[in-house]
Scaffold this motif. Structure first.
Motif, short mmCIF file in Angstrom:
data_model
loop_
_atom_site.label_atom_id
_atom_site.label_comp_id
_atom_site.label_asym_id
_atom_site.label_seq_id
_atom_site.Cartn_x
_atom_site.Cartn_y
_atom_site.Cartn_z
N LEU A 49 -9.12 8.22 -6.53
CA LEU A 49 -7.80 7.77 -6.98
C LEU A 49 -7.89 6.33 -6.91
CD1 LEU A 49 -5.73 10.83 -4.38
CD2 LEU A 49 -7.01 10.94 -6.41
N ILE A 50 -7.27 5.91 -7.49
CA ILE A 50 -6.58 4.82 -7.90
C ILE A 50 -5.83 4.14 -7.28
CG2 ILE A 50 -5.14 5.11 -10.24
CD1 ILE A 50 -7.40 2.43 -11.13
N SER A 51 -5.14 3.17 -6.56
CA SER A 51 -3.41 2.48 -5.99
C SER A 51 -3.62 1.35 -6.46
CB SER A 51 -4.06 2.69 -4.44
OG SER A 51 -2.96 2.21 -4.27
N ASN A 52 -2.66 0.94 -6.33
CA ASN A 52 -1.56 -0.21 -6.67
C ASN A 52 -0.71 -0.65 -5.78
OD1 ASN A 52 -1.56 -2.95 -7.62
ND2 ASN A 52 -0.65 -2.17 -10.28
N ASP A 53 -0.73 -0.38 -5.09
CA ASP A 53 -0.01 -1.21 -3.61
C ASP A 53 0.19 -2.46 -3.12
OD1 ASP A 53 -2.98 0.01 -2.14
OD2 ASP A 53 -1.68 1.11 -1.23
N THR A 54 -1.32 -3.19 -3.37
CA THR A 54 -1.95 -4.47 -2.57
C THR A 54 -1.47 -5.29 -3.70
OG1 THR A 54 -3.49 -4.07 -2.72
CG2 THR A 54 -3.19 -4.00 -0.83
N GLY A 55 -0.56 -5.13 -5.54
CA GLY A 55 -0.98 -5.99 -5.67
C GLY A 55 -1.69 -6.28 -7.25
N SER A 56 -3.01 -5.48 -6.24
CA SER A 56 -4.48 -5.85 -7.39
C SER A 56 -4.64 -3.63 -7.35
CB SER A 56 -5.45 -6.23 -6.92
OG SER A 56 -5.54 -5.67 -5.54
N ASN A 57 -5.25 -3.42 -8.59
CA ASN A 57 -5.94 -2.23 -8.89
C ASN A 57 -7.49 -1.87 -7.88
OD1 ASN A 57 -3.44 -1.04 -10.28
ND2 ASN A 57 -5.23 -2.39 -11.93
N HIS A 58 -7.50 -1.23 -7.22
CA HIS A 58 -8.58 -0.10 -6.97
C HIS A 58 -8.49 1.24 -6.28
CE1 HIS A 58 -5.18 -0.59 -3.37
NE2 HIS A 58 -6.26 0.10 -2.57
N PHE A 59 -9.71 1.54 -6.18
CA PHE A 59 -9.90 2.90 -5.91
C PHE A 59 -10.38 3.24 -4.46
CE2 PHE A 59 -12.39 2.40 -10.19
CZ PHE A 59 -10.96 3.97 -10.93
N TYR A 60 -9.35 4.52 -4.21
CA TYR A 60 -9.51 4.43 -2.85
C TYR A 60 -9.78 5.59 -2.38
CZ TYR A 60 -4.86 6.51 -2.98
OH TYR A 60 -4.37 7.32 -2.84
N CYS A 61 -10.70 6.63 -1.55
CA CYS A 61 -11.01 7.31 -1.29
C CYS A 61 -10.03 8.54 0.32
CB CYS A 61 -12.41 7.80 -0.17
SG CYS A 61 -12.76 8.71 0.16
#
Length: 108
Positions: A12-24
């Motif tokens: 899934l993609i997340s933007n919770d830390t200010g930068s986009n990242h994929f996470y499991c």
């Protein structure tokens, strides 16, 4: 869609830390997105078969007195096909005998 290399779950993609990242969701795997990521797959449409069997199905059929709903010609070819389960009646399909029309319809 991207999948986790550790557990093979969907990332899934997340933007919770200010930068986009994929996470499991099931393991701690994270993949930072540092550049634009875009892919496009154009899917090929599969060829649809004619349910009534095409032109060959109408080759040796009889005609009957039936009024065409499109051109009001008084004769039509007819074809009966079992399209539902065996305890249901057969379905009757018609095709206008007028060579300029050739309209097809189903008995209601």
């Amino acid at each position: 869609m991207l999948f986790c290399p550790s557990c093979s779950n969907l990332l899934l993609i997340s933007n919770d830390t200010g930068s986009n990242h994929f996470y499991c969701q099931t393991c701690p795997y994270m993949f930072p997105v540092t550049r634009t990521h875009a892919t496009r797959n154009v899917l090929k449409r599969k060829e649809v078969d004619d349910v009534l069997g095409g032109a060959k199905a109408w080759a040796n059929v009889d005609s009957i007195e039936a009024t065409c709903p499109k051109c009001e010609h008084l004769r039509a070819y007819f074809l009966q096909i079992q399209i539902r389960s065996a305890d249901e009646p057969m379905s009757t399909f018609y095709k206008c005998c007028n060579h300029e029309c050739q309209y097809q319809w189903k008995e209601k």
